[in-house]
Design a protein around this motif. Structure first.
Motif, mmCIF file in Angstrom:
data_model
loop_
_atom_site.group_PDB
_atom_site.id
_atom_site.type_symbol
_atom_site.label_atom_id
_atom_site.label_comp_id
_atom_site.label_asym_id
_atom_site.label_seq_id
_atom_site.Cartn_x
_atom_site.Cartn_y
_atom_site.Cartn_z
ATOM 1 N N ARG A 116 55.402 -35.142 13.914
ATOM 2 C CA ARG A 116 56.582 -35.972 13.671
ATOM 3 C C ARG A 116 56.170 -37.371 13.223
ATOM 4 N N PHE A 117 54.955 -37.805 13.573
ATOM 5 C CA PHE A 117 54.469 -39.109 13.131
ATOM 6 C C PHE A 117 54.339 -39.158 11.614
ATOM 7 N N HIS A 118 53.921 -38.065 11.013
ATOM 8 C CA HIS A 118 53.700 -38.005 9.569
ATOM 9 C C HIS A 118 54.931 -38.493 8.798
ATOM 10 N N ASP A 119 56.067 -37.889 9.060
ATOM 11 C CA ASP A 119 57.276 -38.267 8.328
ATOM 12 C C ASP A 119 57.708 -39.693 8.661
ATOM 13 N N ALA A 120 57.533 -40.085 9.914
ATOM 14 C CA ALA A 120 57.929 -41.438 10.329
ATOM 15 C C ALA A 120 57.109 -42.495 9.600
ATOM 16 N N VAL A 121 55.788 -42.326 9.529
ATOM 17 C CA VAL A 121 54.953 -43.346 8.890
ATOM 18 C C VAL A 121 55.208 -43.399 7.389
ATOM 19 N N LEU A 122 55.483 -42.265 6.774
ATOM 20 C CA LEU A 122 55.777 -42.285 5.335
ATOM 21 C C LEU A 122 57.110 -42.986 5.079
ATOM 22 N N GLU A 123 58.092 -42.753 5.960
ATOM 23 C CA GLU A 123 59.386 -43.426 5.812
ATOM 24 C C GLU A 123 59.275 -44.928 6.039
ATOM 25 N N ALA A 124 58.530 -45.332 7.065
ATOM 26 C CA ALA A 124 58.441 -46.750 7.434
ATOM 27 C C ALA A 124 57.691 -47.573 6.387
ATOM 28 N N GLY A 125 56.579 -47.042 5.890
ATOM 29 C CA GLY A 125 55.785 -47.784 4.913
ATOM 30 C C GLY A 125 54.891 -48.858 5.499
ATOM 31 N N THR A 126 55.010 -49.117 6.793
ATOM 32 C CA THR A 126 54.123 -50.064 7.476
ATOM 33 C C THR A 126 53.594 -49.386 8.730
ATOM 34 N N TRP A 127 52.371 -49.776 9.122
ATOM 35 C CA TRP A 127 51.749 -49.171 10.292
ATOM 36 C C TRP A 127 50.661 -50.078 10.834
ATOM 37 N N GLY A 128 50.320 -49.823 12.099
ATOM 38 C CA GLY A 128 49.272 -50.594 12.753
ATOM 39 C C GLY A 128 48.266 -49.671 13.388
ATOM 40 N N VAL A 129 47.046 -50.146 13.487
ATOM 41 C CA VAL A 129 45.976 -49.387 14.124
ATOM 42 C C VAL A 129 45.414 -50.230 15.255
ATOM 43 N N SER A 130 45.353 -49.639 16.455
ATOM 44 C CA SER A 130 44.723 -50.285 17.609
ATOM 45 C C SER A 130 43.458 -49.494 17.934
ATOM 46 N N VAL A 163 44.657 -53.651 13.196
ATOM 47 C CA VAL A 163 44.834 -53.794 11.753
ATOM 48 C C VAL A 163 46.274 -53.406 11.442
ATOM 49 N N GLU A 164 46.979 -54.260 10.702
ATOM 50 C CA GLU A 164 48.332 -53.929 10.265
ATOM 51 C C GLU A 164 48.317 -53.712 8.763
ATOM 52 N N CYS A 165 49.075 -52.709 8.312
ATOM 53 C CA CYS A 165 49.005 -52.289 6.916
ATOM 54 C C CYS A 165 50.363 -51.966 6.326
ATOM 55 N N GLU A 166 50.407 -52.051 5.005
ATOM 56 C CA GLU A 166 51.523 -51.540 4.226
ATOM 57 C C GLU A 166 50.970 -50.404 3.381
ATOM 58 N N THR A 167 51.638 -49.262 3.392
ATOM 59 C CA THR A 167 51.164 -48.092 2.656
ATOM 60 C C THR A 167 51.127 -48.391 1.158
ATOM 61 N N THR A 168 49.975 -48.109 0.552
ATOM 62 C CA THR A 168 49.830 -48.290 -0.896
ATOM 63 C C THR A 168 49.695 -46.963 -1.632
ATOM 64 N N ALA A 169 49.277 -45.904 -0.927
ATOM 65 C CA ALA A 169 49.127 -44.588 -1.553
ATOM 66 C C ALA A 169 49.092 -43.518 -0.472
ATOM 67 N N VAL A 170 49.545 -42.339 -0.833
ATOM 68 C CA VAL A 170 49.456 -41.175 0.041
ATOM 69 C C VAL A 170 48.903 -40.038 -0.811
ATOM 70 N N HIS A 171 47.826 -39.418 -0.341
ATOM 71 C CA HIS A 171 47.175 -38.345 -1.082
ATOM 72 C C HIS A 171 47.208 -37.059 -0.263
ATOM 73 N N PHE A 207 29.691 -35.721 14.006
ATOM 74 C CA PHE A 207 29.842 -37.077 13.488
ATOM 75 C C PHE A 207 30.640 -37.868 14.512
ATOM 76 N N ALA A 208 29.984 -38.777 15.208
ATOM 77 C CA ALA A 208 30.662 -39.586 16.226
ATOM 78 C C ALA A 208 31.654 -40.533 15.558
ATOM 79 N N THR A 209 32.852 -40.616 16.121
ATOM 80 C CA THR A 209 33.869 -41.501 15.567
ATOM 81 C C THR A 209 34.440 -42.387 16.656
ATOM 82 N N GLY A 210 35.003 -43.497 16.227
ATOM 83 C CA GLY A 210 35.795 -44.306 17.124
ATOM 84 C C GLY A 210 37.141 -43.634 17.312
ATOM 85 N N VAL A 211 37.903 -44.134 18.266
ATOM 86 C CA VAL A 211 39.221 -43.591 18.559
ATOM 87 C C VAL A 211 40.229 -44.729 18.462
ATOM 88 N N ALA A 212 41.364 -44.446 17.837
ATOM 89 C CA ALA A 212 42.396 -45.463 17.670
ATOM 90 C C ALA A 212 43.763 -44.813 17.850
#
Length: 164
Positions: A62-76, A122-130, A20-25
């Motif tokens: 280490r990114f996992h814990d950081a993004v959950l703590e921050a609650g905001t993130w961006g995708v390039s 795309v900039e986001c605020e975390t709304t859910a973590v599954h 399955f070809a995917t984009g990279v960000a």
């Protein structure tokens, strides 16, 4: 929830899903005055109402814990010309200090680093973590969008970088 019995070889699984070809960000976040970043290919649109996207973060990173703590993130979303950035931010244990200096970037509305060479941001605020096995599925409400450059996308297919 029922446990899934494994009748599938993990190596074969990787090969099959790799078709399955995917984009990279690169997904970024900021905790205090420290920037965190990670290369991803598990990014997708979820909903138009409300505007939601998701990405998957490996729980041991280490990114996992950081993004959950921050609650905001961006995708390039990366163009083919930024394969070097993709490889760099995919490397585990790299030094955090000065990691963005090789690539032009700016601060988005949420304060996260975004890459000037990106074909979309795309900039986001975390709304859910599954729970997603060894990953967490991080869902975010979209708060800002941009298309900084026009270029062919960087693609990942069958374990290799490709471009259109």
């Amino acid at each position: 929830m029922h446990s899934i019995e494994r009748h599938v070889d993990p190596g074969t699984y990787r090969k099959v899903v790799g078709r399955f070809a995917t984009g990279v960000a690169i997904v970024t976040t900021r905790v205090g005055d420290v920037d965190h970043a990670m290369t991803i290919n598990s990014f997708t649109s979820v909903s138009l109402e409300p505007l939601l996207v998701l990405f998957c973060a490996e729980k041991v990173s280490r990114f996992h814990d950081a993004v959950l703590e921050a609650g905001t993130w961006g995708v390039s979303v990366l163009p083919a010309s930024m394969e070097d950035a993709s490889r760099f931010f995919a490397h585990r244990g790299r030094p955090m200090n000065g990691q963005f200096t090789r690539w032009a970037h700016y601060r988005g509305e949420t304060g996260v680093a975004l890459f000037e060479g990106a074909i979309a941001t795309v900039e986001c605020e975390t709304t859910a973590v599954h729970d997603g096995g060894d990953h967490s599925i991080v869902v975010g409400g979209v708060s800002a969008l941009d298309m900084p450059s026009e270029a062919a996308p960087l693609i990942y297919h069958e374990g290799a970088y490709k471009s259109l």
